[in-house]
Design a protein around this motif. Structure first.
Motif, PDB file in Angstrom:
ATOM      1  N   GLN A  27      -1.382  21.158  56.452  1.00  0.00           N
ATOM      2  CA  GLN A  27      -1.613  21.886  57.700  1.00  0.00           C
ATOM      3  C   GLN A  27      -2.486  23.116  57.467  1.00  0.00           C
ATOM      4  N   GLU A  28      -2.242  23.833  56.368  1.00  0.00           N
ATOM      5  CA  GLU A  28      -2.992  25.055  56.101  1.00  0.00           C
ATOM      6  C   GLU A  28      -4.403  24.793  55.581  1.00  0.00           C
ATOM      7  N   LYS A  29      -4.655  23.567  55.154  1.00  0.00           N
ATOM      8  CA  LYS A  29      -5.998  23.216  54.715  1.00  0.00           C
ATOM      9  C   LYS A  29      -6.990  23.316  55.867  1.00  0.00           C
ATOM     10  N   GLY A  30      -6.524  23.001  57.063  1.00  0.00           N
ATOM     11  CA  GLY A  30      -7.401  22.999  58.222  1.00  0.00           C
ATOM     12  C   GLY A  30      -7.973  21.623  58.473  1.00  0.00           C
ATOM     13  N   GLY A  31      -8.183  21.286  59.731  1.00  0.00           N
ATOM     14  CA  GLY A  31      -8.729  19.978  60.087  1.00  0.00           C
ATOM     15  C   GLY A  31      -7.667  18.931  60.328  1.00  0.00           C
ATOM     16  N   TYR A  32      -6.383  19.335  60.250  1.00  0.00           N
ATOM     17  CA  TYR A  32      -5.291  18.373  60.397  1.00  0.00           C
ATOM     18  C   TYR A  32      -4.278  18.863  61.424  1.00  0.00           C
ATOM     19  N   ASN A  33      -3.695  17.895  62.107  1.00  0.00           N
ATOM     20  CA  ASN A  33      -2.561  18.140  62.989  1.00  0.00           C
ATOM     21  C   ASN A  33      -1.384  17.384  62.383  1.00  0.00           C
ATOM     22  N   VAL A  34      -0.477  18.103  61.734  1.00  0.00           N
ATOM     23  CA  VAL A  34       0.577  17.481  60.934  1.00  0.00           C
ATOM     24  C   VAL A  34       1.902  17.494  61.689  1.00  0.00           C
ATOM     25  N   THR A  35       2.574  16.354  61.685  1.00  0.00           N
ATOM     26  CA  THR A  35       3.919  16.232  62.242  1.00  0.00           C
ATOM     27  C   THR A  35       4.859  15.739  61.155  1.00  0.00           C
ATOM     28  N   ILE A  36       6.000  16.389  61.003  1.00  0.00           N
ATOM     29  CA  ILE A  36       7.045  15.922  60.088  1.00  0.00           C
ATOM     30  C   ILE A  36       8.076  15.153  60.896  1.00  0.00           C
ATOM     31  N   ILE A  37       8.394  13.939  60.451  1.00  0.00           N
ATOM     32  CA  ILE A  37       9.495  13.168  61.024  1.00  0.00           C
ATOM     33  C   ILE A  37      10.594  13.073  59.975  1.00  0.00           C
ATOM     34  N   ALA A  38      11.809  13.485  60.326  1.00  0.00           N
ATOM     35  CA  ALA A  38      12.924  13.462  59.386  1.00  0.00           C
ATOM     36  C   ALA A  38      14.237  13.423  60.140  1.00  0.00           C
ATOM     37  N   GLU A  39      15.263  12.929  59.475  1.00  0.00           N
ATOM     38  CA  GLU A  39      16.611  12.925  60.059  1.00  0.00           C
ATOM     39  C   GLU A  39      17.251  14.301  59.960  1.00  0.00           C
ATOM     40  N   THR A  40      16.961  15.013  58.875  1.00  0.00           N
ATOM     41  CA  THR A  40      17.612  16.287  58.596  1.00  0.00           C
ATOM     42  C   THR A  40      16.559  17.341  58.311  1.00  0.00           C
ATOM     43  N   PHE A  41      16.796  18.555  58.840  1.00  0.00           N
ATOM     44  CA  PHE A  41      15.882  19.673  58.633  1.00  0.00           C
ATOM     45  C   PHE A  41      16.654  20.884  58.101  1.00  0.00           C
ATOM     46  N   PRO A  42      15.947  21.841  57.490  1.00  0.00           N
ATOM     47  CA  PRO A  42      16.609  23.080  57.074  1.00  0.00           C
ATOM     48  C   PRO A  42      17.335  23.720  58.261  1.00  0.00           C
TER      49      PRO A  42
END
Length: 373
Positions: A27-42
């Motif tokens: 995401q911080e690289k730039g040029g990307y739209n990142v989505t995280i899919i997970a069952e559990t998060f912090p």
């Protein structure tokens, strides 16, 4: 800045320390739209399915003579050292400590690059040790650091979706909205990053049977007077005793290294064994007031316990998997790159930033290849 329509859409599967770090890096690289899919998060209640919260965790590389792994670990240490600097952006997540390592098998840990490294003279070794060293490292307060990573990711424009992915094809065809709304998103996914930890065994489209659990049990005690770390290890025999203090004042006592042990709760007899070993290695874990009057006992340490638990380290035969496969895209779409970053075993924190850099490099090369074809 690129418009949102020009951003490459990337889905990261998994929100452990490796998935979060990789998502932040992309995401911080730039040029990307990142989505995280997970069952559990912090921030979710602790569960055996989310190993990252149960980690010790300190940066002590076990790469030894594995040059590739050592480069990954060293890059990660450099990032964490910068983050942990006084006044640094994540100082509150770390504790810089003097670490002492004792070895029962005489191997060379190859850690002479660590700050303040010194080999210990023979007359200072604990009983049974054949070698030892001291150096400065960083200890990670996992319940603080994981939310920091998540907040950093979200603040850079990343998004998260809670969902259980059964097969990679679900993500490729349905996009993240399949898990958000239960319906497919007409906008295709440009790449999938696979960071499911132990889930790589069963995730459809991956099903890596070289991945297996290495059970690690710990006891967390409240001992804010402890401000240095100590480890006694004989890794070839699976013996591993450690005392890891955190900035919060909690201290992690461990541990165990049990291959293919799926028992999901702390065993009382193992907790007793851990306390006995840690007390022998580091008598100072007993409160100073007690030690001023008598020798500390197992029960003195047991009285300090605030939590017991265990996690399944996602080990993999052959080490970390960092490579790319091309998989069929949705109808009318070309093949999609699937980048793998899993199999870190007990070294997820130690190798998180270095392996994320490689995953980003693999992603960019794959997308560049796709645009040229």
């Amino acid at each position: 800045m690129a418009s949102s329509n020009a951003l490459k859409k990337v889905v990261v599967i998994g929100a452990g320390v490796v998935g979060l770090t990789t998502a932040v890096k992309i995401q911080e690289k730039g040029g990307y739209n990142v989505t995280i899919i997970a069952e559990t998060f912090p921030g979710d209640p602790k569960t055996i399915k989310y190993t990252s919260l149960w980690a010790g965790a300190h940066h002590v590389s076990h790469a030894a003579n594995d040059a590739k792994q050592m480069a990954i670990d060293r890059e990660t240490f450099d990032v964490m050292w910068e983050l942990s600097a006084p006044g640094g952006p994540a100082e509150h997540c770390f504790l810089r400590v003097s670490q002492t390592d004792y070895l029962l098998d005489g191997r060379d840990e190859c850690l002479d690059w660590m700050p303040d490294f010194k080999k210990l003279p023979e007359d200072s070794l604990v009983h049974g040790a054949t070698a030892g060293s001291s150096f400065t490292t960083v200890n990670i307060d996992t319940p603080v650091y994981l939310p920091y990573l998540l907040a950093r990711f979200l603040s850079r424009g990343g998004t998260i979706v809670r969902g259980s992915v059964q097969h990679i094809s679900q993500v490729v065809e349905g996009g993240s909205n399949l898990f958000r709304h239960g319906r497919a998103d007409p906008e295709p996914v440009d790449a999938v990053i696979v960071c499911p930890g132990l889930g790589a065994r069963t995730l459809g489209g991956v099903e890596d049977k070289d991945v297996y659990p290495v059970r690690g049990q710990v006891a967390i005690v409240r001992a804010p007077w402890i401000r240095s770390g100590r480890t006694l290890s004989h890794l070839e025999q699976g013996l591993w005793t450690y005392v890891i203090p955190r900035r919060s004042g909690d201290v992690i006592l461990g541990g165990t290294k049990q291959d293919n042990d799926w028992y999901p709760a702390a065993r009382p007899e193992t907790t007793t064994d851990i306390i006995e070993r840690c007390l022998a290695l580091f008598p100072e874990i007993v409160p100073p007031a007690i030690r001023s009057e008598r020798e500390g006992t197992v029960e003195d340490v047991r009285a300090l316990i605030v939590e017991e638990g265990c996690g399944f380290r996602p080990q993999r035969k052959g080490g970390i998997r960092l490579d790319v496969e091309w998989i069929p895209g949705r109808e009318g779409q070309a093949k999609v790159p699937m980048v793998f970053n899993y199999g870190h075993g007990g070294g997820g924190y130690q190798s998180s930033w270095g392996s994320a850099s490689i995953a980003l490099e693999l992603l960019e090369k794959a997308l560049a290849t796709a645009s040229e074809s």
